[in-house]
Design a protein around this motif. Structure first.
Motif, short mmCIF file in Angstrom:
data_model
loop_
_atom_site.label_atom_id
_atom_site.label_comp_id
_atom_site.label_asym_id
_atom_site.label_seq_id
_atom_site.Cartn_x
_atom_site.Cartn_y
_atom_site.Cartn_z
N GLY A 107 0.80 -1.21 0.00
CA GLY A 107 0.00 0.00 0.00
C GLY A 107 0.84 1.26 0.00
N LEU A 108 2.06 1.17 -0.50
CA LEU A 108 2.96 2.33 -0.53
C LEU A 108 2.65 3.16 -1.77
CD1 LEU A 108 5.33 3.90 0.66
CD2 LEU A 108 6.86 2.40 -0.59
N LEU A 109 2.10 4.34 -1.58
CA LEU A 109 1.75 5.24 -2.66
C LEU A 109 2.84 6.29 -2.78
CD1 LEU A 109 -0.33 6.30 -4.73
CD2 LEU A 109 -1.30 7.65 -2.88
N THR A 110 3.30 6.56 -4.01
CA THR A 110 4.37 7.53 -4.22
C THR A 110 3.95 8.58 -5.24
OG1 THR A 110 5.41 6.30 -6.02
CG2 THR A 110 6.15 5.81 -3.78
N THR A 111 4.42 9.78 -5.04
CA THR A 111 4.29 10.85 -6.01
C THR A 111 5.63 11.59 -6.04
OG1 THR A 111 3.09 12.83 -6.68
CG2 THR A 111 3.16 12.36 -4.33
N VAL A 112 6.30 11.55 -7.17
CA VAL A 112 7.66 12.11 -7.26
C VAL A 112 7.86 12.87 -8.56
CG1 VAL A 112 8.75 10.37 -5.78
CG2 VAL A 112 8.56 9.96 -8.23
#
Length: 182
Positions: A107-112
């Motif tokens: 459930g690791l959500l990333t925005t980069v």
């Protein structure tokens, strides 16, 4: 286990991921679909005074829970896996949140953002968004936009840990496949 140790453990799991597809096969696929292939490396420092990834909030559930943990990162983007002999091309800046109640998946959500400050793409950025469903394989996320040379970009990003991670650092190989509107 402290929050820093838990984060370090999770990142080391990610670092032990298996290698993805061969670069030649990816280049063939990119050419066939009108995509530009950008091959770069991320250099992450996991602990110490120069850490480039940190958790800024812990899970409100306490203990070793990850749900609700939020963090930030600011990694070096380089043209090679050796930080001493590769050129610094920019930064990989963003945030992550553990948004999954059940594990696995994480459930690791990333925005980069890939922020290019040197080289062929100097002055341009690419925005990448998505979840990391597994720490055991390469992971893929969506390229959802960009600026400069990458205005209106779309595509995908494949990230794989390379070499042997240490308790202090890890290097990721990144293959970006980008299409811009003409």
């Amino acid at each position: 286990m402290t929050s820093s140790s838990l984060l370090l453990s999770l990142l080391l799991l990610l670092a032990s991921s298996a290698a993805g597809l061969a670069t030649a096969a990816r280049d063939d696929d990119a050419s066939e679909h009108g995509l530009t292939h950008i091959h770069i490396y991320l250099h992450e420092i996991l602990s110490g005074p120069n850490a480039t990834t940190i958790a800024v909030t812990q899970s409100p559930r306490g203990g070793n829970a990850t749900f609700g943990r939020i963090g930030v990162l600011d990694l070096e983007v380089r043209d090679g896996s050796d930080p001493k002999s590769s050129e610094l091309l920019g930064r990989y800046q963003g945030m992550f949140a553990f948004a999954g109640l059940v594990s696995p998946p994480s459930g690791l959500l990333t925005t980069v953002n890939f922020v290019f400050t040197a080289g062929e793409h100097d002055g341009s950025t690419l925005a990448v968004l998505g979840s990391i469903p597994s720490f055991e394989d390469s992971f893929e996320r969506a390229v959802v936009g960009g600026t400069g040379a990458f205005r209106m970009a779309r595509g995908y990003c494949v990230t794989t840990a390379v070499a042997n991670p240490t308790p202090v650092s890890v290097v990721y190989e990144v293959d970006l496949f980008v299409k811009m509107d003409a």
